[in-house]
Design a protein around this motif. Structure first.
Motif, PDB file in Angstrom:
ATOM      1  N   THR A 182      -7.826   6.398  -5.205  1.00 23.78           N
ATOM      2  CA  THR A 182      -6.793   6.541  -4.189  1.00 23.78           C
ATOM      3  C   THR A 182      -7.408   6.573  -2.798  1.00 23.78           C
ATOM      4  OG1 THR A 182      -6.855   8.953  -4.343  1.00 23.78           O
ATOM      5  CG2 THR A 182      -5.300   7.797  -5.758  1.00 23.78           C
ATOM      6  N   VAL A 183      -8.610   7.138  -2.687  1.00 22.36           N
ATOM      7  CA  VAL A 183      -9.233   7.197  -1.367  1.00 22.36           C
ATOM      8  C   VAL A 183      -9.613   5.794  -0.903  1.00 22.36           C
ATOM      9  CG1 VAL A 183     -11.334   7.869  -0.177  1.00 22.36           C
ATOM     10  CG2 VAL A 183     -10.068   9.556  -1.459  1.00 22.36           C
ATOM     11  N   LEU A 184     -10.137   4.987  -1.818  1.00 22.59           N
ATOM     12  CA  LEU A 184     -10.525   3.634  -1.424  1.00 22.59           C
ATOM     13  C   LEU A 184      -9.333   2.691  -1.383  1.00 22.59           C
ATOM     14  CD1 LEU A 184     -13.856   3.276  -3.407  1.00 22.59           C
ATOM     15  CD2 LEU A 184     -13.581   3.490  -0.960  1.00 22.59           C
ATOM     16  N   GLY A 185      -8.231   3.114  -1.995  1.00 23.15           N
ATOM     17  CA  GLY A 185      -7.077   2.227  -2.007  1.00 23.15           C
ATOM     18  C   GLY A 185      -7.195   1.112  -3.013  1.00 23.15           C
ATOM     19  N   SER A 238       0.997   4.083  -3.041  1.00 21.33           N
ATOM     20  CA  SER A 238       0.668   5.498  -2.864  1.00 21.33           C
ATOM     21  C   SER A 238       1.493   6.361  -3.795  1.00 21.33           C
ATOM     22  CB  SER A 238       0.852   5.933  -1.408  1.00 21.33           C
ATOM     23  OG  SER A 238       2.199   5.854  -1.018  1.00 21.33           O
ATOM     24  N   GLN A 269       0.825  -1.196   0.000  1.00 22.84           N
ATOM     25  CA  GLN A 269       0.000   0.000   0.000  1.00 22.84           C
ATOM     26  C   GLN A 269       0.866   1.255   0.000  1.00 22.84           C
ATOM     27  OE1 GLN A 269      -3.237   1.095  -0.004  1.00 22.84           O
ATOM     28  NE2 GLN A 269      -3.922  -0.933  -0.605  1.00 22.84           N
ATOM     29  N   THR A 325      -9.244  10.452  -7.837  1.00 24.96           N
ATOM     30  CA  THR A 325      -9.294  10.512  -6.376  1.00 24.96           C
ATOM     31  C   THR A 325     -10.064   9.350  -5.761  1.00 24.96           C
ATOM     32  OG1 THR A 325      -9.233  12.907  -6.578  1.00 24.96           O
ATOM     33  CG2 THR A 325      -9.756  12.019  -4.424  1.00 24.96           C
ATOM     34  N   ILE A 370      -0.490   7.726  -6.739  1.00 25.22           N
ATOM     35  CA  ILE A 370      -1.627   8.609  -6.430  1.00 25.22           C
ATOM     36  C   ILE A 370      -1.953   9.551  -7.566  1.00 25.22           C
ATOM     37  CG2 ILE A 370      -2.183  10.668  -5.082  1.00 25.22           C
ATOM     38  CD1 ILE A 370      -1.314   9.259  -2.625  1.00 25.22           C
ATOM     39  N   SER A 371      -0.945  10.223  -8.097  1.00 27.18           N
ATOM     40  CA  SER A 371      -1.274  11.256  -9.085  1.00 27.18           C
ATOM     41  C   SER A 371      -1.633  10.670 -10.437  1.00 27.18           C
ATOM     42  CB  SER A 371      -0.111  12.234  -9.213  1.00 27.18           C
ATOM     43  OG  SER A 371       1.089  11.515  -9.301  1.00 27.18           O
ATOM     44  N   PHE A 385      -6.320   0.105  -6.531  1.00 28.50           N
ATOM     45  CA  PHE A 385      -5.510   0.480  -7.674  1.00 28.50           C
ATOM     46  C   PHE A 385      -5.643  -0.564  -8.767  1.00 28.50           C
ATOM     47  CE2 PHE A 385      -3.227   4.122  -6.125  1.00 28.50           C
ATOM     48  CZ  PHE A 385      -3.335   4.008  -4.753  1.00 28.50           C
TER      49      PHE A 385
END
Lengths: 267, 295, 264
Positions: free
Chosen positions: B149-152, B138, B134, B146, B141-142, B154
């Protein structure tokens, strides 16, 4: 997962199971909680009530505020503060022996467990019920409220005091004992100087909480602003309720502020 | 690739951290910044990705595509070729490469620029409560909306990138471990992997090995050198130890009182000479504290 | 001691301030006691009433009534659960906005803190009676009151936690191009979550006690039962309510503290 399939270890499964279990338990508990929501709809008079409340805030009953007699607001507020002060003081004093009994480094493992248990027992009594009991003993009025707060606060202060005692530096106590001090001397010259600032800080913190409690004890007749306030709300005298709430908030905020400043200087 | 032009920084409390910094860093270099504590090394590093802003001056990045804020560096052709390998539908005619001053951009565009710059810290700054994978993810992220990335959550492609990054720093076996279970050196490697997952073209390293024991120090430095050489990542590192700089960097920049007072390519001078020069930079003779020691 | 030594001694720090503080405190204490009519001797005189009262409460309590207590007691616990839950859910965003190291709009931080303070200043019982006037008698009014109270309590403790986090992790997420939501999710929440849950459980413990009396103003739970039997002077029934509530609070406290210890 291509070329890395062999190199990466398997994702641990046991973790996932435990997390799901916890989630299910918590979810069920909360759902069960919601079944007791008791939603009976809004009272038909609700809109009128809310308008009345709002009215009471913007047009408070200032006469009540300037009524300097025994029936007036200032008297009730001062009485509330007096109850909180006296009650906190009583509990501050009474909590000390309980705290000593609950501290491992004073009375040892076994006794301290009993002491802690007694303190927890005292903590469990709701202040209101204690107030009612004391009213049965000393009659209605402020003294009952003071006793109720005093006894109930022993629960919280006793716990905090004993934590303070247990975390103090044992060396000072030993130093005094080794040069021949008896128990009283050890108490006054080793224990008390170390824990006094923390005790005072906790006591002031409890005072802040007691101010709020004192405001409600009046409801059952234990003196203070609680009675006029609840009567005003029940009777829908919103202007009166408004002024009481406003003054109450201002008073508690000021006291919180002063108390907070003193506490910062202590520790 | 990066060009400092008259950069100065004075903090609100009056401390003058940087004065008239002029510096040009080419793609692929491994720059070691040396100097006493408080000389301005940390500030200078942090102005590159603008987590500290400048009081005056400019920091230019060349060949930045104004549409995506991707950096194409000094060798544009090579970077275009690499992009084509990753994405066959890559259309180079849509590129609009310009020189961007990072001190002048804000918000979303700044974040896009930052995604090209990786940063590792002395105290690692990885999320101890999360798993290694995790943490590395991260870095993506970009590149994701969003909500993901908020829920994780990918996409598979990102997970592949993460595994590759972990493999590069030799720590695949710890993929699902909690980050707090790792040793310092391993945590730093996870941080490096995070920057790799970012597809960072530049890596900023703020005292990356200062908290590590000598053996782990060399391990981590070796990985930094490896990704610099193999992946062409421009590396700029604040270092405390002179021998690390001599061993791993290609260039030494000496900073004193917020100014650059020394700047040479390591291959241009013999070691002993450089060490003597550094005594001028530090303003004192070097002691054994300035060296990590033998391997 | 000889004059030489006496001259060398440093000046004693003035004791005036210390004594005047003590004097002030004593004055406050005594006037409070006098004002409220607190007479220690009178209390001791009335002590025999205490024994009589305790007798009627607990010797014996109305054992046969025990079953009727369980229902309202469960309602009390339900109220505490929902109140803590709703308060906690609302508290988190409020705490994030109130913390001065995340969203740094000065007016916003102070504004939210003032609001939180406001909610913590009004006693829960007063809130409950206000809501009874709007929603009628029953547990809903109590739940709203508890939610507001919990909201104030949990928010304050949570925003203080947020302000105490390791900022380095925030720096890391900023440096790789994360936006505010990313910072929240990756740097702030992992550090603050265990404490936040601990605060929620603490609020739950407080709420169980508070909910027990809210019924006195008609806001549901076992408080209403208290009120009925007190009015009817059936102290044996009051006694059994006290005893069962007592046991329930003990159990809940024990479970809650065990969980809290394992969290942080």
């Amino acid at each position: 997962m291509s070329i890395y399939a062999k190199a990466i270890p398997d994702k641990p499964k046991s973790n996932a199971v435990r997390r799901i279990l916890i989630f299910v338990i918590v979810f069920s508990l909360i759902s069960w909680g919601f079944t007791g929501l008791g939603w009976n709809g809004i009272m038909p008079s609700a809109t009128g009530t809310i308008i009345g409340m709002w009215n009471g805030i913007i047009h408070p009953d200032v006469d009540y505020l300037t009524n300097w007699t025994v029936d007036g607001l200032p008297y009730a507020v001062v009485e509330t503060i007096a109850i909180a002060i006296s009650g906190t003081f009583v509990s501050g004093v009474l909590a000390i022996p309980f705290a000593l009994l609950a501290s491992q480094n004073i009375v040892g493992q076994k006794v301290s467990k009993i002491g802690k248990f007694i303190i927890t027992m005292i903590r469990t009594f709701p202040e209101l019920i204690l107030a009612l009991i004391f009213i049965g003993i000393v009659g209605p009025g402020a003294p009952a409220g003071i006793l109720a707060l005093g006894v109930h606060s022993i629960g919280m202060l006793g716990k905090l005091y004993s934590e303070s005692i247990e975390s103090m530096d044992i060396g000072v106590k030993e130093a005094l004992e080794s040069c021949g001090g008896n128990n009283m001397e050890v108490l006054f010259r080793a224990v008390i100087p170390q824990v006094a600032p923390e005790f005072l800080s906790y006591t002031l913190f409890r005072f802040e909480i007691n101010m709020r409690a004192a405001a409600t004890l009046g409801l059952v007749g234990a003196g203070g602003i609680g009675a006029p306030l609840i009567f005003a709300i029940r009777g829908r005298f919103w202007e009166r309720a408004g002024i009481i709430v406003i003054v109450l908030i201002i008073t508690v905020t000021i006291i919180d502020f002063i108390s907070g400043r003193i506490r910062k200087k202590l520790v | 690739m990066i060009k400092f032009v008259n950069v100065s920084k004075t903090y609100p409390n009056g401390t003058v951290a940087l004065t008239d910094i002029n510096l040009e860093i080419k793609e692929g270099e491994f720059v070691a910044i040396l100097g006493l504590s408080g000389a301005g090394k940390s500030t200078m590093l942090r102005t590159i990705n603008q987590i500290i802003d400048v009081s005056s001056g400019n920091i230019y990045f060349n060949n930045v595509d104004i549409n995506t804020y991707e950096m194409y560096g000094d060798d544009v052709e090579r970077e275009i070729k690499r992009q084509k390998e990753l994405n066959p539908e890559f259309d180079e005619t849509k590129l609009d490469l310009q020189e961007i001053d990072i001190t002048k951009i804000k918000g979303k565009n700044l974040r896009k620029m930052r995604s090209n710059i990786g940063m590792i810290f002395q105290n690692f700054n990885i999320i101890k409560r999360m798993s290694v994978i995790q943490n590395v993810l991260s870095g993506r992220i970009s590149y994701n909306p969003t909500w993901r990335t908020v829920l994780g959550i990918f996409p598979k492609k990102d997970k592949e990138i993460a595994y590759e990054a972990l493999n590069k720093v030799d720590i695949l076996e710890k993929t699902y471990h909690r980050a707090s279970d790792l040793s310092g050196g391993q945590m730093q490697r996870v941080a490096i992997a995070r920057s790799l997952a970012q597809n960072a073209k530049i890596l900023l390293a703020d005292e990356p090995v200062a908290s590590l024991d000598p053996i782990t120090t060399f391990e981590v430095m070796k990985f930094l050198k490896k990704i610099n050489v193999e992946d062409g990542i421009t590396t700029i590192a604040n270092l405390h130890h002179v021998d690390l700089a001599l061993e791993y960097a290609t260039r030494i920049v000496g900073v004193r009182d917020g100014k650059i007072v020394y700047d040479i390519q390591i291959k241009d001078k013999p070691e002993k000479q450089i060490i003597r020069d550094l005594e001028q930079v530090y303003g004192r003779p070097l002691s054994h504290d300035d060296f990590v020691g033998d391997e | 001691m000889n004059q030489d030594l006496a001259n060398k001694l440093p000046l004693r720090p003035s004791k005036a301030k210390f004594y005047s503080n003590i004097g002030l405190i004593l004055a406050i204490l005594i006037s409070s006691a006098w004002f409220s009519g607190f007479n220690v001797f009178e209390i001791f005189a009335n002590l025999r009433f205490a024994f009589r009262l305790l007798n009627s409460l607990f010797f014996p309590p109305a054992w046969d009534y025990a079953d009727n207590v369980i229902g309202p007691l469960l309602e009390t616990v339900q109220m505490a659960i929902v109140g803590s839950f709703v308060g906690a859910v609302l508290a988190f965003p409020a705490a994030v906005l109130a913390a001065n190291n995340f969203i740094k709009i000065k007016g916003l931080n102070t504004g939210i803190r003032l609001m939180l303070n406001f909610f913590r200043t009004i006693p829960a019982l007063v809130l409950a009676s206000l809501f009874v006037a709007i929603f009628g008698i029953g547990s809903f009014a109590g739940i709203v009151a508890l939610s507001i109270f919990s909201f104030g309590l949990i928010s304050k403790m949570t925003y203080e936690s947020i302000e105490a986090i390791d900022y380095g992790q925030v720096e890391a997420i900023i440096s790789l191009g994360g936006n505010k939501m990313n910072i929240l999710r990756y740097a702030i929440i992992p550090q603050v979550l265990p404490q936040y849950m601990s605060y929620t459980l603490y609020a739950f413990e407080v709420n169980v006690r508070a909910a027990a009396v809210l019924g006195y103003v008609g806001a549901g739970g076992v408080g209403q039962t208290y009120q009925i039997w007190l009015d009817l002077r059936r102290f044996d029934r009051v006694g059994i309510i006290i005893m069962i509530s007592f046991v329930a609070v003990l159990i809940i406290d024990f479970i809650s503290s065990s969980i809290r210890r394992r969290l942080v």
